[in-house]
Design a protein around this motif. Structure first.
Motif, PDB file in Angstrom:
ATOM      1  N   TYR A   1       0.766  -1.265   0.080  1.00 33.94           N
ATOM      2  CA  TYR A   1       0.163  -0.073  -0.113  1.00 33.94           C
ATOM      3  C   TYR A   1       0.835   1.359  -0.086  1.00 33.94           C
ATOM      4  O   TYR A   1       0.494   2.384  -0.348  1.00 33.94           O
ATOM      5  CB  TYR A   1      -0.933   0.070   1.453  1.00 33.94           C
ATOM      6  N   TYR A   2       2.211   0.938   0.537  1.00 31.06           N
ATOM      7  CA  TYR A   2       2.914   2.430   0.822  1.00 31.06           C
ATOM      8  C   TYR A   2       4.334   2.156  -0.345  1.00 31.06           C
ATOM      9  O   TYR A   2       4.560   1.277  -0.894  1.00 31.06           O
ATOM     10  CB  TYR A   2       3.200   2.500   2.172  1.00 31.06           C
ATOM     11  N   ALA A   3       4.927   3.144  -0.128  1.00 28.83           N
ATOM     12  CA  ALA A   3       6.175   3.473  -0.762  1.00 28.83           C
ATOM     13  C   ALA A   3       7.446   3.425   0.202  1.00 28.83           C
ATOM     14  O   ALA A   3       7.077   3.743   1.470  1.00 28.83           O
ATOM     15  CB  ALA A   3       6.214   4.761  -1.832  1.00 28.83           C
TER      16      ALA A   3
ATOM     17  N   ASN B   1       7.233   2.093  -5.321  1.00 23.02           N
ATOM     18  CA  ASN B   1       5.869   1.905  -4.646  1.00 23.02           C
ATOM     19  C   ASN B   1       5.495   0.341  -4.409  1.00 23.02           C
ATOM     20  O   ASN B   1       5.891  -0.443  -5.425  1.00 23.02           O
ATOM     21  CB  ASN B   1       4.714   2.308  -5.651  1.00 23.02           C
ATOM     22  N   THR B   2       5.385  -0.086  -3.195  1.00 22.15           N
ATOM     23  CA  THR B   2       5.232  -1.432  -2.941  1.00 22.15           C
ATOM     24  C   THR B   2       4.176  -2.258  -3.501  1.00 22.15           C
ATOM     25  O   THR B   2       3.919  -3.233  -3.664  1.00 22.15           O
ATOM     26  CB  THR B   2       5.305  -1.944  -1.658  1.00 22.15           C
TER      27      THR B   2
ATOM     28  N   THR C   1       9.536   5.664   4.660  1.00 24.18           N
ATOM     29  CA  THR C   1       8.183   5.265   3.879  1.00 24.18           C
ATOM     30  C   THR C   1       7.120   6.366   3.681  1.00 24.18           C
ATOM     31  O   THR C   1       7.232   7.565   4.585  1.00 24.18           O
ATOM     32  CB  THR C   1       7.329   4.431   4.979  1.00 24.18           C
ATOM     33  N   SER C   2       6.486   6.382   2.823  1.00 26.58           N
ATOM     34  CA  SER C   2       5.540   7.473   2.502  1.00 26.58           C
ATOM     35  C   SER C   2       4.262   6.790   1.695  1.00 26.58           C
ATOM     36  O   SER C   2       4.281   5.656   1.472  1.00 26.58           O
ATOM     37  CB  SER C   2       6.103   8.639   1.392  1.00 26.58           C
TER      38      SER C   2
ATOM     39  N   GLU D   1       7.452  14.650   3.475  1.00 27.99           N
ATOM     40  CA  GLU D   1       6.191  13.626   2.952  1.00 27.99           C
ATOM     41  C   GLU D   1       6.575  12.103   3.551  1.00 27.99           C
ATOM     42  O   GLU D   1       5.873  11.313   3.363  1.00 27.99           O
ATOM     43  CB  GLU D   1       5.888  13.759   1.560  1.00 27.99           C
ATOM     44  N   TYR D   2       7.748  11.875   4.209  1.00 29.35           N
ATOM     45  CA  TYR D   2       8.010  10.635   4.626  1.00 29.35           C
ATOM     46  C   TYR D   2       7.988  10.473   6.084  1.00 29.35           C
ATOM     47  O   TYR D   2       8.449  11.454   6.644  1.00 29.35           O
ATOM     48  CB  TYR D   2       9.405  10.194   4.065  1.00 29.35           C
ATOM     49  N   ASP D   3       7.093   9.585   6.554  1.00 36.86           N
ATOM     50  CA  ASP D   3       6.928   9.484   8.078  1.00 36.86           C
ATOM     51  C   ASP D   3       7.821   8.782   8.717  1.00 36.86           C
ATOM     52  O   ASP D   3       8.248   9.155   9.748  1.00 36.86           O
ATOM     53  CB  ASP D   3       5.319   8.790   7.988  1.00 36.86           C
TER      54      ASP D   3
END
Length: 122
Positions: A30-32, A51-52, A97-98, A108-110
């Motif tokens: 779902y995430y990158a 993008n996974t 991750t984003s 934008e990466y958490d």
């Protein structure tokens, strides 16, 4: 979410290195996952992202043609293979991750890994 980056080291100019980023607590698919680097005195920059969900990839101009990002869905691990390394590739490399690789800014990466040092030197 936890990320663990490893695989850095000392390599000669022109050499290759593969970094790994193991991800846990993350909804894979779902995430990158992006790779950033930060050299002393410089801003942290994104060098690649995947993008996974669909495996689509992105590269910074500085790494285009010299690197390959890939993922192992079973191991929940992202790899960054770097070739033809240059002195200017020396930096601490982090994975993060984003929501999507469409985001370039570090803001934008958490979630971030601890970083792994890459030193290119003869």
């Amino acid at each position: 979410v936890q990320l663990q980056a490893f695989g850095g080291g000392l390599v000669q100019p022109g050499g290759s290195l593969t970094l790994s980023c193991a991800v846990s607590g993350f909804t894979w698919g779902y995430y990158a996952v992006g790779w950033f680097r930060q050299a002393p005195g410089k801003e942290r920059e994104r060098v690649s992202c995947i993008n996974t969900s669909d495996g689509s990839t992105y590269y910074a101009d500085s790494m285009e043609g010299r690197s390959t990002i890939s993922r192992d869905n079973a191991k929940k691990t992202v790899y960054l293979q770097m070739n033809s390394l240059k002195h200017e590739d020396t930096a601490v490399y982090h994975c993060a991750t984003s929501i999507s690789c469409s985001y370039y800014s570090r803001d934008e990466y958490d979630d971030w890994g601890q970083g792994t040092q890459v030193t290119v030197s003869s």
